[in-house]
Motif scaffolding. Structure first.
Motif, PDB file in Angstrom:
ATOM      1  N   GLY A   1      26.458  48.639  48.781  1.00 55.59           N
ATOM      2  CA  GLY A   1      26.330  47.190  48.656  1.00 55.59           C
ATOM      3  C   GLY A   1      26.456  46.694  47.232  1.00 55.59           C
ATOM      4  N   ASP A   2      26.890  47.556  46.312  1.00 63.09           N
ATOM      5  CA  ASP A   2      26.994  47.189  44.892  1.00 63.09           C
ATOM      6  C   ASP A   2      28.400  46.634  44.620  1.00 63.09           C
ATOM      7  OD1 ASP A   2      27.008  46.974  42.142  1.00 63.09           O
ATOM      8  OD2 ASP A   2      26.038  48.901  41.792  1.00 63.09           O
ATOM      9  N   THR A   3      28.549  45.332  44.798  1.00 62.97           N
ATOM     10  CA  THR A   3      29.866  44.711  44.616  1.00 62.97           C
ATOM     11  C   THR A   3      30.369  44.855  43.192  1.00 62.97           C
ATOM     12  OG1 THR A   3      29.297  43.094  46.328  1.00 62.97           O
ATOM     13  CG2 THR A   3      31.172  42.583  44.926  1.00 62.97           C
ATOM     14  N   ASN A   4      29.477  44.782  42.219  1.00 64.21           N
ATOM     15  CA  ASN A   4      29.892  44.929  40.821  1.00 64.21           C
ATOM     16  C   ASN A   4      30.481  46.313  40.564  1.00 64.21           C
ATOM     17  OD1 ASN A   4      29.158  42.329  40.047  1.00 64.21           O
ATOM     18  ND2 ASN A   4      27.050  42.940  39.564  1.00 64.21           N
ATOM     19  N   ALA A   5      29.857  47.342  41.154  1.00 70.72           N
ATOM     20  CA  ALA A   5      30.374  48.702  40.989  1.00 70.72           C
ATOM     21  C   ALA A   5      31.725  48.850  41.662  1.00 70.72           C
ATOM     22  CB  ALA A   5      29.386  49.719  41.559  1.00 70.72           C
ATOM     23  N   VAL A   6      31.895  48.216  42.824  1.00 71.17           N
ATOM     24  CA  VAL A   6      33.191  48.233  43.501  1.00 71.17           C
ATOM     25  C   VAL A   6      34.251  47.607  42.605  1.00 71.17           C
ATOM     26  CG1 VAL A   6      34.508  47.341  45.461  1.00 71.17           C
ATOM     27  CG2 VAL A   6      32.172  48.165  45.818  1.00 71.17           C
ATOM     28  N   ARG A   7      33.938  46.441  42.080  1.00 74.24           N
ATOM     29  CA  ARG A   7      34.910  45.713  41.245  1.00 74.24           C
ATOM     30  C   ARG A   7      35.225  46.496  39.970  1.00 74.24           C
ATOM     31  NH1 ARG A   7      32.295  41.380  41.327  1.00 74.24           N
ATOM     32  NH2 ARG A   7      33.330  40.530  43.180  1.00 74.24           N
ATOM     33  N   ARG A   8      34.211  47.113  39.381  1.00 73.46           N
ATOM     34  CA  ARG A   8      34.415  47.873  38.147  1.00 73.46           C
ATOM     35  C   ARG A   8      35.326  49.085  38.390  1.00 73.46           C
ATOM     36  NH1 ARG A   8      29.598  47.926  36.959  1.00 73.46           N
ATOM     37  NH2 ARG A   8      28.958  49.894  37.931  1.00 73.46           N
TER      38      ARG A   8
END
Length: 420
Positions: free
Chosen positions: A273-280
């Motif tokens: 659920g870590d959208t920031n990690a996905v985007r990074r």
């Protein structure tokens, strides 16, 4: 009437249900004739019970492809008219050509009696067989026949180690090729949702790859392991396995490998659920892909599937798992627009995920239309079936009794026989 014990044992060895065997046979008939077969669970029941002692020619050829043995070895008994017809001979020729069924026979012929020198010609023959397995996987994906064929070819590659004299370099290449076959068996098992078998294949593949010293095939195996644990819902193990791949020398040396490692990391991060990690991770994947030299020499397995379309497909998976529906939909459209024509299964998976993203945004009619656009012949793939089944359940939960829900229920019942 005598029960067919041989067929039952073959099915038990592969933990195959009647429904799974019916799907496999129908899919092989599709390759043979261009039309999906009509074998049902009842048909398989009749085979097992001995009520059908000698199936029709198309079914016999399909069963031969699924189990890699003759109908007689599967416990079937020929009728008095045992000689094959001209039509059956033609079908057999066409089927073998379509399914790559000459692979084992061609490879076996290279193993001569007694010690001999194993050389680069043997390696090239193995690599040709590997290319056939990769092509078959991209066309069909997830089939037991692909898994079985790849495992058998790995054994053939290892048999060459014992059949003659070879230099250390050739022996390393033999181990690398055997590992390549096992990695394909592993992926076919993952794709077919046979996760216990995939875990077993991983152990053998990783051991062979380590003996080969080839970091490119080690990357494939550990990257597959990351995907396996992602499908099992174990993000911690998935990240750890994918990190093994990302830290190999090939990933530091070649941006294309680095890009795939980052993209698969993004898909795994979606489970947390870590959208920031996905985007990074996706940012790193895109940057590396943009740097990759398209003319560089690379293994067939990565050039055959990894490109911008696959990066966007993994982005779709990550954002969908993380609950970022709009971003998931955007990547789905981009992946579809860029996807190579031969990747039917991958395209179907992207389409099914797109339907989920649209449904989650409340766009019921577009979501149903998208789900209905998945070709019926691809929907028998286990992953696609699971996604469409889940789509129907979510649609019913969200809008039971609505027009779109009724449309989907009727369509899925008639086309895919999916219980929603």
């Amino acid at each position: 009437m005598v029960a067919n014990v041989a067929l039952r044992l073959r099915m038990a060895e592969r933990r195959m249900t009647k429904a799974e065997l019916a799907r496999e046979v129908n899919a092989e008939v599709k390759i043979l004739t261009g039309k999906l077969g009509t074998v049902s669970e009842r048909t398989v029941h009749n085979w097992l019970a001995g009520q059908t002692r000698w199936p029709p020619a198309k079914s016999r050829l399909a069963l031969t492809a699924v189990f890699d043995c003759t109908p007689e070895e599967l416990g079937f008994v020929p009728t008095r008219r045992t000689r094959s017809t001209t039509e059956e001979d033609v079908m057999r020729r066409d089927f073998i050509a379509a399914a790559g069924g000459t692979a084992v026979a061609a490879l076996t012929s290279t193993v001569a009696a007694g010690p001999r020198r194993i050389g680069i010609t043997d390696i090239r023959q193995l690599q040709t067989r590997f290319a056939e397995v990769v092509a078959s996987d991209h066309r069909h994906g997830g089939r037991l026949s692909i898994e079985s064929r790849a495992g058998q070819l790995a054994d053939e590659a290892l048999a060459l180690q014992e059949s003659g004299i070879a230099t250390q370099r050739i022996r390393a290449q033999l181990y690398a090729t055997a590992a390549s076959f096992m990695s394909s068996a592993m992926w076919a098992a993952i794709d077919g949702r046979r996760f216990e078998a995939a875990l077993q294949h991983h152990q053998k593949a990783a051991s062979l790859a380590a003996m080969s010293g080839d970091s490119s095939i080690q990357f494939r195996i550990w990257s597959h392991a990351g995907s396996l644990y992602r499908h099992l819902g174990r993000p911690g193990d998935a990240l750890a396995a994918n990190d093994v791949a990302r830290n190999l020398p090939i990933a530091r040396r070649d941006p294309l490998f680095a890009s795939l490692g980052h993209a698969r990391h993004a898909a795994i991060h979606g489970l947390t659920g870590d959208t920031n990690a996905v985007r990074r991770s996706l940012g790193h994947a895109q940057e590396a892909l943009d740097r990759a030299d398209p003319s560089a020499s690379r293994p067939l397995w990565i050039t055959a599937f990894y490109d911008q379309a696959e990066l966007d497909s993994l982005a779709l998976a990550g954002y969908l798992s993380a609950g970022s529906w709009e971003e998931a939909e955007a990547h789905a459209h981009r992946s579809t627009a860029l996807r190579r024509g031969a990747m039917q299964r991958a395209s179907a998976i992207t389409t099914a995920r797109l339907a989920h993203a649209q449904l989650r945004q409340g766009a019921l009619e577009p979501a149903v239309a998208t789900a209905m656009s998945v070709p019926a012949e691809v929907s028998t793939h286990p992953r696609v079936t699971g996604m469409l089944t889940a789509f129907g359940i979510k649609l019913t939960d969200r809008a039971a009794g609505s027009g779109p829900a009724r449309t989907w229920a009727e369509y899925s019942h008639e086309t895919w026989r999916i219980s929603t």
